[in-house]
Design a protein around this motif. Structure first.
Motif, mmCIF file in Angstrom:
data_model
loop_
_atom_site.group_PDB
_atom_site.id
_atom_site.type_symbol
_atom_site.label_atom_id
_atom_site.label_comp_id
_atom_site.label_asym_id
_atom_site.label_seq_id
_atom_site.Cartn_x
_atom_site.Cartn_y
_atom_site.Cartn_z
ATOM 1 N N TYR A 39 -24.363 21.738 2.964
ATOM 2 C CA TYR A 39 -25.480 21.180 3.729
ATOM 3 C C TYR A 39 -25.478 19.675 3.615
ATOM 4 O O TYR A 39 -25.216 19.130 2.546
ATOM 5 N N ILE A 85 -23.173 15.794 16.065
ATOM 6 C CA ILE A 85 -24.417 15.422 16.743
ATOM 7 C C ILE A 85 -24.743 13.949 16.512
ATOM 8 O O ILE A 85 -25.174 13.242 17.411
ATOM 9 N N LEU A 97 -32.631 21.467 7.837
ATOM 10 C CA LEU A 97 -32.344 20.056 8.100
ATOM 11 C C LEU A 97 -33.508 19.393 8.839
ATOM 12 O O LEU A 97 -33.991 18.329 8.435
ATOM 13 N N LYS A 156 -32.516 17.110 18.250
ATOM 14 C CA LYS A 156 -31.319 17.813 18.716
ATOM 15 C C LYS A 156 -31.290 19.269 18.252
ATOM 16 O O LYS A 156 -30.750 20.129 18.930
ATOM 17 N N LEU A 157 -31.841 19.533 17.066
ATOM 18 C CA LEU A 157 -31.658 20.857 16.478
ATOM 19 C C LEU A 157 -32.780 21.850 16.800
ATOM 20 O O LEU A 157 -32.567 23.052 16.772
ATOM 21 N N LEU A 184 -31.917 13.922 14.711
ATOM 22 C CA LEU A 184 -31.426 15.265 14.367
ATOM 23 C C LEU A 184 -32.495 16.328 14.623
ATOM 24 O O LEU A 184 -32.193 17.410 15.120
ATOM 25 N N ARG A 232 -28.777 26.208 18.726
ATOM 26 C CA ARG A 232 -29.618 25.311 19.516
ATOM 27 C C ARG A 232 -29.266 25.301 21.000
ATOM 28 O O ARG A 232 -30.046 24.897 21.831
ATOM 29 N N SER A 278 -27.895 16.226 5.158
ATOM 30 C CA SER A 278 -28.983 15.723 6.000
ATOM 31 C C SER A 278 -28.732 14.247 6.280
ATOM 32 O O SER A 278 -27.732 13.689 5.835
ATOM 33 N N GLU A 336 -29.884 24.617 10.055
ATOM 34 C CA GLU A 336 -30.397 23.654 11.044
ATOM 35 C C GLU A 336 -31.906 23.471 10.891
ATOM 36 O O GLU A 336 -32.430 22.363 11.005
#
Lengths: 138, 114
Positions: free
Chosen positions: B53, B91, A39, A112-113, A109, A137, B55, A36
């Motif tokens: 992963y 999300i 990211l 949010k993270l 993102l 999170r 993004s 996270e």
């Protein structure tokens, strides 16, 4: 505290991201939380790489510090165009496939993270601060 | 990131993507799938079991492909996502615009039914 400064180029993204994730690893963050963090950092870096230096090259500096023995504080700085990423509107994440916009998701993102996201302009520098706690999170 | 053609069932192509889909690698995914679309493939099942992963650049490339396929009456179905990848889909609301299945087999069944 640890700090790394490299040219704002896509080729350097991985090294910058890894510098943060290895620190998070040393601090005992879970693998999921490290993803996270990676990211959020990637999204912030890509934004700088794509938009901060429209007329040439510049640097990105990433500094990690540990705060109150728990949180990882990541400061991402550039000397490019003033840009407050927190001022952007959130994307419509309920839009269907035809209506769905391609941009704006990265910043969404990050928000949010990360546990905290702050922006400030300091002596011609954009400083984005991301704060991450070790657990998820929520 | 690696993109491997891992199976073909009638008119459906199964593709396995491994590693990381980030700002550096996502354009390769888009390019490779666009190549297969240009060759006439329009139904894809993407096996994400070994994707570690993703993004927003990865999401963006999936969206570009999904839009392209929709205009051709084709589709992209995703299967077997790892927890942290799934979290990014949730999300961002992408799991409500791109069909996601627990297993490759279920995705294949849905892909062939259409």
């Amino acid at each position: 505290m640890s700090s790394i400064q490299l040219t704002a180029k896509i080729e350097n993204m991985e090294m910058l991201v890894q510098s943060v994730s290895s620190i998070a690893g040393n601090l005992g963050f879970t693998a999921k939380r490290i993803r996270e963090i990676e990211l959020a950092v990637e999204e912030a870096l890509v934004n700088i790489i794509n938009y901060a230096y429209p007329d040439g090259e510049g640097d990105i500096k990433v500094t990690c510090t540990r705060e109150d023995s728990r949180a990882l504080v990541i400061e991402i700085e550039d000397t490019g165009v003033a840009f407050d990423l927190m001022s952007l509107k959130e994307p419509d994440i309920s839009a269907d496939i035809s209506e769905r916009q391609v941009g704006g998701l990265g910043i969404f993102l990050i928000r949010k993270l990360m546990n905290e996201v702050k922006y400030r302009r300091k002596h011609n520098r954009n400083v984005l601060t991301l704060v991450a706690y070790p657990s998820d999170r929520t | 990131m690696e993109i491997i053609k891992s199976g073909k069932e009638n008119n459906l192509l199964v593709v396995k993507v491994t590693g990381r889909m980030d700002a550096v690698t996502a354009p390769e995914f888009e390019k490779q799938l666009t190549g297969w679309i240009d060759e006439g493939e329009i139904i894809f099942v993407i096996d994400f079991s070994a994707l570690e992963y993703i993004s927003s650049a990865g999401l963006r490339s999936i969206l570009v492909i999904a839009k392209k396929l929709k205009s051709l009456n084709g589709k992209i179905l995703l299967a077997n996502m790892e927890e942290s990848v799934n979290e990014v889909f949730e999300i961002s609301g992408f799991n409500s615009i791109i069909p996601v299945f627990d297993t490759v087999q279920t995705a294949i069944r849905h892909g062939m039914a259409s």
